[in-house]
Write a protein that holds these residues in place. Structure first.
Motif, short mmCIF file in Angstrom:
data_model
loop_
_atom_site.label_atom_id
_atom_site.label_comp_id
_atom_site.label_asym_id
_atom_site.label_seq_id
_atom_site.Cartn_x
_atom_site.Cartn_y
_atom_site.Cartn_z
N LEU A 141 0.85 -1.19 0.00
CA LEU A 141 0.00 0.00 0.00
C LEU A 141 0.88 1.24 0.00
CD1 LEU A 141 -2.82 1.31 0.27
CD2 LEU A 141 -2.54 1.17 2.76
N LEU A 142 0.71 2.10 -1.01
CA LEU A 142 1.54 3.30 -1.15
C LEU A 142 0.84 4.56 -0.66
CD1 LEU A 142 2.99 2.66 -4.73
CD2 LEU A 142 3.94 1.95 -2.51
N ASP A 143 -0.47 4.61 -0.86
CA ASP A 143 -1.21 5.81 -0.46
C ASP A 143 -2.66 5.45 -0.21
OD1 ASP A 143 -1.60 8.49 0.11
OD2 ASP A 143 -2.04 9.03 -1.97
N PHE A 144 -3.28 6.15 0.74
CA PHE A 144 -4.68 5.94 1.09
C PHE A 144 -5.35 7.30 1.18
CE2 PHE A 144 -8.18 5.77 4.02
CZ PHE A 144 -8.80 4.56 3.81
N LYS A 170 -3.75 3.53 -3.54
CA LYS A 170 -2.66 3.42 -4.50
C LYS A 170 -1.78 2.27 -4.04
CE LYS A 170 0.52 6.38 -7.10
NZ LYS A 170 1.09 7.75 -7.21
N VAL A 171 -1.67 1.23 -4.86
CA VAL A 171 -0.95 0.03 -4.45
C VAL A 171 0.05 -0.40 -5.52
CG1 VAL A 171 -2.87 -0.81 -3.04
CG2 VAL A 171 -2.75 -1.46 -5.43
N THR A 179 -0.95 0.85 -9.29
CA THR A 179 -2.29 1.14 -9.77
C THR A 179 -3.09 1.80 -8.65
OG1 THR A 179 -3.06 -1.08 -9.13
CG2 THR A 179 -2.33 -0.78 -11.41
N THR A 180 -4.16 2.47 -9.04
CA THR A 180 -5.05 3.11 -8.06
C THR A 180 -6.41 2.42 -8.11
OG1 THR A 180 -3.93 5.24 -8.27
CG2 THR A 180 -6.15 5.26 -7.34
N GLN A 181 -6.87 1.94 -6.98
CA GLN A 181 -8.16 1.27 -6.87
C GLN A 181 -9.13 2.21 -6.15
OE1 GLN A 181 -8.49 -1.65 -8.35
NE2 GLN A 181 -6.30 -1.94 -8.75
N CYS A 182 -10.26 2.50 -6.78
CA CYS A 182 -11.24 3.41 -6.19
C CYS A 182 -12.54 2.67 -5.91
CB CYS A 182 -11.52 4.57 -7.14
SG CYS A 182 -10.05 5.57 -7.54
N PHE A 183 -13.16 2.98 -4.78
CA PHE A 183 -14.45 2.39 -4.44
C PHE A 183 -15.18 3.30 -3.46
CE2 PHE A 183 -11.17 0.64 -1.71
CZ PHE A 183 -11.70 0.74 -0.43
#
Length: 207
Positions: A141-144, A170-171, A179-183
């Motif tokens: 995990l790079l950013d939350f 951002k992982v 990649t960035t995962q959005c939910f």
């Protein structure tokens, strides 16, 4: 012993099925491909957390190369696999080039020269690195980031004007691709999510 390592890696390359990735690599200009290779090497050396494929793809497209994020991701994955496997088996630049030629990848001479040069300049230190021998098995995990929003329109929801939490993670995966995962979550879901994080933090404090 060296011949055994080369045969082993060659069989892995053939079995892994990189045909589509190698076809796309052929269309990448040598200077851009060298930039990609250096990013992968830096990730394997743990100098950067991962390769931001979306950002790299934008730079490639700006340079006039027609390639999608998905296609570039496959190229990054292929190069990551080649370099990490070469590091694991302590292959020289000549052995790596020989594998790619004899595996009939049909990569252009300029691309093979880039791989040879990058591996010659930085591959030796990577081979000697203990971190490089232990390829990460999981992501990082790079950013939350999160923000509170209010639903005002929807094709599926009957009740609107309800608050929700939008989350962007951002992982970096095991191959180094960022990649960035959005939910989105409802407030009760986010509260439960936050509760679980607090429980995790409490457990980590006891370690």
């Amino acid at each position: 012993m060296a011949e055994q390592r080369v045969l082993m890696v060659r069989s892995l390359v053939l079995a892994y099925g990189f045909d589509s990735s190698f076809e796309k690599i052929k269309s990448v200009p040598p200077d851009l491909f060298a930039e990609l290779c250096i990013h992968v090497i830096q990730h394997l050396q743990r100098h950067i957390p991962g390769v931001d494929v979306a950002e790299l793809c934008q730079r490639f497209q700006t340079s006039g190369l027609e390639i999608s994020v998905g296609e570039l991701g496959k190229v990054v994955h292929a190069v990551h696999y080649l370099f990490s496997t070469a590091a694991k088996h302590s292959l020289s630049a000549e052995e790596l080039s020989s594998i790619l030629v004899e595996a009939k990848t049909a990569l252009p001479k300029q691309i093979l020269q880039v791989l040879h040069r990058v591996w010659t300049e930085q591959g030796e230190s990577l081979s000697l690195s203990e971190d490089a021998r232990k390829v990460a098995a999981g992501g990082q995990l790079l950013d939350f980031q999160w923000k509170l929003g209010m639903a005002v329109s929807s094709d599926t929801c009957r009740s609107l004007n309800y608050p929700y939490v939008a989350v962007a993670l951002k992982v970096a995966d095991c191959s180094g691709q960022v990649t960035t995962q959005c939910f989105e979550m409802t407030i009760p879901q986010f509260q439960n999510f936050f509760k679980q994080f607090k429980e995790m933090a409490a457990v980590l404090e006891t370690v």
